[in-house]
Write a protein that holds these residues in place. Structure first.
Motif, PDB file in Angstrom:
ATOM      1  N   ALA A   1      -4.296  -7.544   1.564  1.00  0.00           N
ATOM      2  CA  ALA A   1      -2.971  -7.411   2.179  1.00  0.00           C
ATOM      3  C   ALA A   1      -2.036  -6.603   1.291  1.00  0.00           C
ATOM      4  CB  ALA A   1      -2.385  -8.796   2.455  1.00  0.00           C
ATOM      5  N   LEU A   2      -2.038  -6.867  -0.017  1.00  0.00           N
ATOM      6  CA  LEU A   2      -1.148  -6.153  -0.929  1.00  0.00           C
ATOM      7  C   LEU A   2      -1.498  -4.672  -0.980  1.00  0.00           C
ATOM      8  CD1 LEU A   2      -0.846  -8.633  -3.955  1.00  0.00           C
ATOM      9  CD2 LEU A   2       0.327  -8.659  -1.756  1.00  0.00           C
ATOM     10  N   ALA A   3      -2.797  -4.362  -1.033  1.00  0.00           N
ATOM     11  CA  ALA A   3      -3.216  -2.958  -1.081  1.00  0.00           C
ATOM     12  C   ALA A   3      -2.824  -2.232   0.203  1.00  0.00           C
ATOM     13  CB  ALA A   3      -4.720  -2.875  -1.313  1.00  0.00           C
ATOM     14  N   ALA A   4      -3.039  -2.897   1.343  1.00  0.00           N
ATOM     15  CA  ALA A   4      -2.681  -2.269   2.618  1.00  0.00           C
ATOM     16  C   ALA A   4      -1.173  -2.079   2.736  1.00  0.00           C
ATOM     17  CB  ALA A   4      -3.206  -3.129   3.772  1.00  0.00           C
ATOM     18  N   PHE A   5      -0.404  -3.017   2.206  1.00  0.00           N
ATOM     19  CA  PHE A   5       1.053  -2.911   2.243  1.00  0.00           C
ATOM     20  C   PHE A   5       1.529  -1.720   1.420  1.00  0.00           C
ATOM     21  CE2 PHE A   5       5.158  -4.132   0.216  1.00  0.00           C
ATOM     22  CZ  PHE A   5       5.940  -4.254   1.356  1.00  0.00           C
TER      23      PHE A   5
ATOM     24  N   HIS B   1      -0.318  -3.102  10.751  1.00  0.00           N
ATOM     25  CA  HIS B   1      -1.218  -2.350   9.868  1.00  0.00           C
ATOM     26  C   HIS B   1      -1.983  -3.297   8.945  1.00  0.00           C
ATOM     27  CE1 HIS B   1      -2.554   0.890   7.178  1.00  0.00           C
ATOM     28  NE2 HIS B   1      -2.153   0.121   6.177  1.00  0.00           N
ATOM     29  N   LEU B   2      -1.300  -4.285   8.392  1.00  0.00           N
ATOM     30  CA  LEU B   2      -1.976  -5.244   7.512  1.00  0.00           C
ATOM     31  C   LEU B   2      -3.043  -6.013   8.286  1.00  0.00           C
ATOM     32  CD1 LEU B   2       0.991  -6.754   5.445  1.00  0.00           C
ATOM     33  CD2 LEU B   2      -0.285  -4.650   5.070  1.00  0.00           C
ATOM     34  N   HIS B   3      -2.712  -6.448   9.485  1.00  0.00           N
ATOM     35  CA  HIS B   3      -3.671  -7.196  10.305  1.00  0.00           C
ATOM     36  C   HIS B   3      -4.945  -6.385  10.525  1.00  0.00           C
ATOM     37  CE1 HIS B   3      -5.414  -9.468  13.593  1.00  0.00           C
ATOM     38  NE2 HIS B   3      -5.276  -8.429  14.397  1.00  0.00           N
TER      39      HIS B   3
END
Length: 336
Positions: free
Chosen positions: A194-198, A212-214
């Motif tokens: 989640a942190l990387a995608a954020f 996007h995170l989902h």
């Protein structure tokens, strides 16, 4: 990566005996070398680490210390956060002066910390304890950040399933809190995804970012998470899935809860919806995972809202992070 390298989530130390001081100092020196701080500032960092741990051993109850790297454009430093549950100080400013002592010592500990630090902040309340936050940078001191957070693992685990991230994307000031399902490495993997995608998400409002995170987390066990944006014009935008708690605390201590919808990021097809809230001067955003109880009241902490977001987050984590669970608290204030 070197096996001894300290990750951005940092290392927590329990400081209840003098033997902890050498362990913290050695780890701080290794981290200083890891971020290429330079010999002179590493020596200053070692003094800060030694004095913080010495204060915890001599004066504190239930003392813990977080050591972690901090970063800004093109440079890295080291941050230490010392937290204890008592007895606290009546006047932290006076206690930070050289020569002031409450235990018959020379009274140079806090003064030495302030002198070596690039940035220092703290909060203390008699009977409740003290939080001290210190940053050591190789060059110019940083601006006080508009957001600060801490996450710690459940007792017995070395990694936390809870985490947070802060970013400015195309002028959008956004924060994330994530609680990976369960505990341990698999929960940590979900939150790290989640942190990387954020961090890599295209600039967009919170609902778009949560979507996007989902989509980016389908290979993980999933997480409860929420994204907030501190927008211009005194507005806060918020979108969440699951049981991340979000609260706006006004300058008078009044609280307004923020809406998160049921769901797990990375699984099924959750409904994602964004809500707008007024966020006036003096307001603070507090977000936390379910390892933190919601019984805290800012009115119980005179002056805490005027401290840095990091010190406020650490104080709330100490007093409200009482469930047997991973725990994370994030605090943000207007960046304008």
């Amino acid at each position: 990566m070197n096996a001894d390298a300290v990750t951005d989530s940092g290392i927590w130390f329990r400081v209840d005996a003098g033997s902890a001081a050498s362990a913290v100092r050695r780890a701080a020196e290794r981290l200083g070398s890891q971020v290429e701080m330079g010999a002179a500032r590493i020596a200053d960092l070692a003094i800060v680490a030694a004095e913080l741990t010495s204060n915890l051993v001599k004066h504190a109850d239930d003392g813990v210390l977080l050591l972690r790297p901090v970063r800004r454009a093109g440079e890295a430093g080291v941050e230490l956060v010392a937290i204890d549950s008592g007895p606290g100080m009546a006047d932290l400013t006076v206690s930070s002066r050289d020569g002031h002592s409450t235990s018959g010592t020379l009274g140079i500990g806090l003064g030495a910390i302030v002198r070596q630090a690039s940035w220092f902040d703290g909060y203390s309340l008699p009977g409740r304890g003290t939080v001290l936050a210190v940053q050591v940078w190789p060059a110019a001191p940083p601006r006080v950040s508009w957001a600060g957070a801490l996450a710690r693992p459940i007792t017995g685990e070395t990694v936390s399933g809870d985490g947070y991230a802060v970013r400015v994307a195309d002028g959008r000031h956004q924060v994330l809190v994530s609680d990976g399902l369960g505990h341990g490495p698999l929960a940590n993997n979900a939150t790290e995804a989640a942190l990387a995608a954020f961090r890599d998400a295209p600039a967009g409002p919170p609902a778009t970012v949560v979507g996007h995170l989902h989509r980016s987390m389908s290979h993980t066990r999933g997480a409860a998470l929420a994204v907030a944006e501190l927008a211009e014009g005194g507005m806060l935008r918020y979108a969440g899935l699951g049981n991340i708690s979000g609260v706006i605390v006004e300058g008078d201590g009044q609280r307004r809860g923020l809406v998160s919808l049921p769901g797990i990021a990375g699984h099924q097809r959750p409904t994602i919806r964004e809500y707008d809230y007024p966020f006036g001067p003096g307001a603070r955003l507090v977000m936390h995972s379910d390892g933190v109880v919601d019984r805290w009241r800012l009115t119980d902490y005179p002056g805490l809202a005027e401290r840095s977001p990091l010190v406020m987050a650490a104080t709330l984590l100490r007093d409200a992070g009482v469930r047997r669970d991973d725990a994370c608290v994030l605090v943000a204030r207007s960046w304008t």
